[in-house]
Design an enzyme around this catalytic site. Sequence first.
Site, PDB file in Angstrom:
ATOM      1  N   ARG A  50      37.130  32.555  36.122  1.00  0.00           N
ATOM      2  CA  ARG A  50      35.944  32.813  36.935  1.00  0.00           C
ATOM      3  C   ARG A  50      36.336  33.679  38.123  1.00  0.00           C
ATOM      4  NH1 ARG A  50      34.271  26.593  36.197  1.00  0.00           N
ATOM      5  NH2 ARG A  50      36.524  26.569  36.020  1.00  0.00           N
ATOM      6  N   ASP A  52      36.372  36.179  41.224  1.00  0.00           N
ATOM      7  CA  ASP A  52      35.535  36.182  42.429  1.00  0.00           C
ATOM      8  C   ASP A  52      34.769  37.500  42.612  1.00  0.00           C
ATOM      9  OD1 ASP A  52      35.167  34.151  44.098  1.00  0.00           O
ATOM     10  OD2 ASP A  52      36.774  34.652  45.488  1.00  0.00           O
ATOM     11  N   TYR A 110      47.984  38.504  36.838  1.00  0.00           N
ATOM     12  CA  TYR A 110      47.169  39.184  37.843  1.00  0.00           C
ATOM     13  C   TYR A 110      47.990  40.288  38.497  1.00  0.00           C
ATOM     14  CZ  TYR A 110      43.237  35.882  38.024  1.00  0.00           C
ATOM     15  OH  TYR A 110      42.118  35.141  37.747  1.00  0.00           O
ATOM     16  N   ARG A 197      45.283  35.959  46.099  1.00  0.00           N
ATOM     17  CA  ARG A 197      44.957  36.670  47.343  1.00  0.00           C
ATOM     18  C   ARG A 197      45.631  36.032  48.560  1.00  0.00           C
ATOM     19  NH1 ARG A 197      38.571  36.837  46.933  1.00  0.00           N
ATOM     20  NH2 ARG A 197      38.811  37.651  49.063  1.00  0.00           N
TER      21      ARG A 197
END
Lengths: 266, 266
Positions: A50, A52, A110, A197
């Site tokens: 999911r 962002d 990522y 992040r």
Amino acid sequence: MKRIKLTVAYDGTNYCGWQMQSNGITVQTVLNSALSEFLQEKIYTVGASRTDTGVHARGNVAVFDTRAQIPGNKIAFALNQRLPEDIRILGSQEVSPEFHPRFTSTIKTYEYKILNRTFSDPIRRKDSMFWYGKLNLKAMKKAAGYLMGTHDFKSFAAIKGTEGSTVRTIYATRLWKEEDMIHFQIQGNGFLYHMVRIITGTLLKIGQGSWPSEQICQILEARDRSRAGATARACGLTLLKIRYPEWEPDLRNRQNDKFKSISLNV
Amino acid sequence: MKRIKLTVAYDGTNYCGWQMQSNGITVQTVLNSALSEFLQEKIYTVGASRTDTGVHARGNVAVFDTRAQIPGNKIAFALNQRLPEDIRILGSQEVSPEFHPRFTSTIKTYEYKILNRTFSDPIRRKDSMFWYGKLNLKAMKKAAGYLMGTHDFKSFAAIKGTEGSTVRTIYATRLWKEEDMIHFQIQGNGFLYHMVRIITGTLLKIGQGSWPSEQICQILEARDRSRAGATARACGLTLLKIRYPEWEPDLRNRQNDKFKSISLNV
């Protein structure tokens, strides 16, 4: 009834993330509508990640059930005709009904990109974060290395939106600079809300020289969000790839009774 | 009165090209307004390359005259505060009043990017052209090589908008593939209207196998636009760099009387 797995890429700039919600257009909303219209039945996709608001994907995974007769591998081509150009299906295949994109072990990769130079670049502003100051890449690389292995990543998770275990395993981290772009890749079995992040924000603190590389170990141990760095901007983050080790390379041939069918409506 | 040279980067997606015009927002319009507001006098910039609608730049050059006292090299920082994020000044410096961005010999480098894979990529859709089919890079590279030297490029110029001599000199061409992206770079003393995009369209014909590499020589000789390939999409094109060999590396120290001041109002 068959189950279809899609590999989905998107430019997250104009979407309120992946997950369907009432107050904004999401990738999932657009995908569900396009699929429902195309297959002439109500389709509800389940996504693996999911992502962002503003986060991009080169290989998110979505799965849905359908009664349609169209061969699984043909869906990508047909569906792309009905999607806006900031969402693209890179592949589609039939999978067995036991396959669930979230209740299966995964290896997610990522990438966070930091454009490190004097002035920002208009052409690359939407898929990287701009950073003016000097950064010590060696120190950042060293710090990233300490994250490998199984740890409690509570310090690196947004307080809001984090439930259940905060233990995750990081298999690999890579950090390098190519011309003026710093690439930070991280691979693990799962990531907490904002985790990549916040890790990036922490590496930036270390890169600036505010903290030594070793401080990342103390931050891990503290299990306290306030000890880590700021949450780096969403636009620099891309979900590169999701792999399903139990299911590859022969997804389609594993329809044995070792697995029970898992409903997607969970 | 002093003359200032700016290095300008922009994402051309949302602009009707560089040159000021009545029916759409252009990079020059935005730049003139920001400068006029910042320096508190009416500023009119002259650009080195009038890039087309949708074409990007990493290093276009714009020049203007001002009475302002601010040092030339400080303008970039201050001006970026007043510009939208799809335009960035990468450098500013005072130049002698003989310097004119178009009446000076230049070496311009353009890059055309072709994303060559099965499905388009949402993240890279705005600064590359998507191409599904197989391409013979060796044949394209060979054809590009034939363009080097001084030739009449009339076949590679849009009929509308081309005036004066169609002879140009190409110093270098480079073509390579990096993962799924084909990069085509071309360096010359100047380019006709749509020239790089028509050359790219012609290279695509050759890459597909419709034409042999050598046909590019016959197209050159024909001096006939209809013989060349289609004009490739604007979004794949970026103006990378403009160099001024006569003026580098010591632009500021050449205010001798060998050159006459050239008015920018031409």
